[in-house]
Design a protein around this motif. Structure first.
Motif, PDB file in Angstrom:
ATOM      1  N   ALA A  75       0.305  -3.143  23.036  1.00 21.53           N
ATOM      2  CA  ALA A  75      -0.420  -4.342  22.617  1.00 21.53           C
ATOM      3  C   ALA A  75      -1.358  -3.955  21.491  1.00 21.53           C
ATOM      4  O   ALA A  75      -1.877  -2.840  21.455  1.00 21.53           O
ATOM      5  CB  ALA A  75      -1.200  -4.943  23.777  1.00 21.53           C
ATOM      6  N   ALA A  76      -1.536  -4.878  20.563  1.00 21.43           N
ATOM      7  CA  ALA A  76      -2.525  -4.708  19.494  1.00 21.43           C
ATOM      8  C   ALA A  76      -3.402  -5.942  19.508  1.00 21.43           C
ATOM      9  O   ALA A  76      -2.913  -7.071  19.450  1.00 21.43           O
ATOM     10  CB  ALA A  76      -1.853  -4.538  18.137  1.00 21.43           C
ATOM     11  N   ALA A  77      -4.700  -5.704  19.624  1.00 22.21           N
ATOM     12  CA  ALA A  77      -5.674  -6.790  19.649  1.00 22.21           C
ATOM     13  C   ALA A  77      -6.468  -6.770  18.356  1.00 22.21           C
ATOM     14  O   ALA A  77      -6.790  -5.699  17.828  1.00 22.21           O
ATOM     15  CB  ALA A  77      -6.614  -6.630  20.844  1.00 22.21           C
TER      16      ALA A  77
ATOM     17  N   THR B  43     -14.504  -2.477  17.193  1.00 22.45           N
ATOM     18  CA  THR B  43     -13.677  -2.353  15.996  1.00 22.45           C
ATOM     19  C   THR B  43     -12.994  -3.683  15.707  1.00 22.45           C
ATOM     20  O   THR B  43     -13.076  -4.615  16.496  1.00 22.45           O
ATOM     21  CB  THR B  43     -12.597  -1.264  16.165  1.00 22.45           C
ATOM     22  N   ASP B  44     -12.310  -3.736  14.577  1.00 23.40           N
ATOM     23  CA  ASP B  44     -11.567  -4.935  14.204  1.00 23.40           C
ATOM     24  C   ASP B  44     -10.242  -5.028  14.940  1.00 23.40           C
ATOM     25  O   ASP B  44      -9.790  -6.113  15.297  1.00 23.40           O
ATOM     26  CB  ASP B  44     -11.295  -4.927  12.686  1.00 23.40           C
ATOM     27  N   ILE B  45      -9.610  -3.883  15.143  1.00 21.21           N
ATOM     28  CA  ILE B  45      -8.265  -3.813  15.713  1.00 21.21           C
ATOM     29  C   ILE B  45      -8.195  -2.642  16.690  1.00 21.21           C
ATOM     30  O   ILE B  45      -8.832  -1.607  16.471  1.00 21.21           O
ATOM     31  CB  ILE B  45      -7.196  -3.584  14.618  1.00 21.21           C
ATOM     32  N   ALA B  46      -7.385  -2.813  17.736  1.00 22.02           N
ATOM     33  CA  ALA B  46      -7.075  -1.688  18.630  1.00 22.02           C
ATOM     34  C   ALA B  46      -5.638  -1.824  19.092  1.00 22.02           C
ATOM     35  O   ALA B  46      -5.109  -2.932  19.233  1.00 22.02           O
ATOM     36  CB  ALA B  46      -8.002  -1.665  19.838  1.00 22.02           C
ATOM     37  N   VAL B  47      -5.028  -0.687  19.321  1.00 24.58           N
ATOM     38  CA  VAL B  47      -3.674  -0.661  19.874  1.00 24.58           C
ATOM     39  C   VAL B  47      -3.728   0.034  21.227  1.00 24.58           C
ATOM     40  O   VAL B  47      -4.526   0.954  21.427  1.00 24.58           O
ATOM     41  CB  VAL B  47      -2.674   0.048  18.928  1.00 24.58           C
ATOM     42  N   ALA B  48      -2.889  -0.447  22.155  1.00 25.60           N
ATOM     43  CA  ALA B  48      -2.796   0.160  23.477  1.00 25.60           C
ATOM     44  C   ALA B  48      -1.348   0.550  23.754  1.00 25.60           C
ATOM     45  O   ALA B  48      -0.420  -0.143  23.328  1.00 25.60           O
ATOM     46  CB  ALA B  48      -3.278  -0.819  24.542  1.00 25.60           C
TER      47      ALA B  48
ATOM     48  N   VAL C  73      -1.471  -5.435  31.517  1.00 24.39           N
ATOM     49  CA  VAL C  73      -2.361  -4.272  31.426  1.00 24.39           C
ATOM     50  C   VAL C  73      -2.450  -3.772  29.986  1.00 24.39           C
ATOM     51  O   VAL C  73      -3.536  -3.441  29.503  1.00 24.39           O
ATOM     52  CB  VAL C  73      -1.939  -3.166  32.419  1.00 24.39           C
ATOM     53  N   ALA C  74      -1.328  -3.734  29.267  1.00 30.99           N
ATOM     54  CA  ALA C  74      -1.378  -3.318  27.857  1.00 30.99           C
ATOM     55  C   ALA C  74      -2.293  -4.238  27.061  1.00 30.99           C
ATOM     56  O   ALA C  74      -3.114  -3.779  26.260  1.00 30.99           O
ATOM     57  CB  ALA C  74       0.034  -3.312  27.263  1.00 30.99           C
ATOM     58  N   ARG C  75      -2.177  -5.543  27.280  1.00 31.94           N
ATOM     59  CA  ARG C  75      -3.037  -6.502  26.574  1.00 31.94           C
ATOM     60  C   ARG C  75      -4.510  -6.273  26.924  1.00 31.94           C
ATOM     61  O   ARG C  75      -5.375  -6.263  26.043  1.00 31.94           O
ATOM     62  CB  ARG C  75      -2.632  -7.934  26.922  1.00 31.94           C
ATOM     63  N   ALA C  76      -4.785  -6.080  28.209  1.00 24.69           N
ATOM     64  CA  ALA C  76      -6.171  -5.860  28.637  1.00 24.69           C
ATOM     65  C   ALA C  76      -6.728  -4.552  28.072  1.00 24.69           C
ATOM     66  O   ALA C  76      -7.914  -4.477  27.720  1.00 24.69           O
ATOM     67  CB  ALA C  76      -6.246  -5.871  30.169  1.00 24.69           C
TER      68      ALA C  76
END
Length: 167
Positions: A124-126, A97-102, A83-86
């Motif tokens: 998670a950071a994507a 955006t370029d990056i997001a953190v959950a 879920v954090a990754r999603a």
């Protein structure tokens, strides 16, 4: 134990890094309720790199706003690596955006179990067109405020790592 003053410094350093690299960031927060976004936007000039924050406290919000599949939440629970990754990947898509953190976790004082105790937080950071990194922390029952502050610190570290800067 991390302090708000230390978080202010780390947020300022991250804003500088993002500005130098020309990266835009978003946040997707559950147990921190917008604190990561709050620390980032406390820094003057953050509007050059911070696009938006999503506070998706409920499971329905995670699904409706970030596109987290409801069956993923049902299978693993909201406080989980999948879920954090999603959430992070959904925030990158939704905010463009370029990056997001959950951040999703159990800050307490209630809500914990033997399997998922108070103080368990998944992060998670994507990065667009890049890998999604995950971290699990078990802070313990430090009190709701301290679990949330510790979580902000980890989230800032993950954003720094996703931006390609040393932590």
């Amino acid at each position: 134990m991390i302090t708000a003053k230390a978080l202010d410094k780390r947020a300022a350093d991250l804003i500088d890094t993002l500005r130098r690299k020309g990266l835009m960031v978003a946040t997707a927060e559950s147990c921190t309720g917008g604190l990561v976004a709050g620390f980032l936007t406390e820094i003057a000039g953050s509007s050059a790199v911070f696009d938006r924050g999503f506070v998706t406290y409920s499971n329905a919000a995670k699904t409706e706003v970030l596109g987290v599949p409801a069956d993923l939440v049902a299978a693993h629970g909201a406080v989980s690596e999948p879920v954090a990754r999603a959430m992070a990947e959904g925030a990158v898509r939704a905010a463009r955006t370029d990056i997001a953190v959950a951040v999703t976790g159990i800050a307490g004082p209630g809500g914990g179990s033997a399997e998922k105790p108070i103080g368990l937080v998944h992060f998670a950071a994507a990065r667009r067109n890049g890998p999604t990194i995950h971290r699990e922390c078990r802070f313990g029952d430090l009190g709701r405020r301290q679990v949330r502050l510790e979580s902000v610190g980890v989230a800032l570290d993950l954003l720094t790592e996703a931006a390609g800067a040393p932590t």
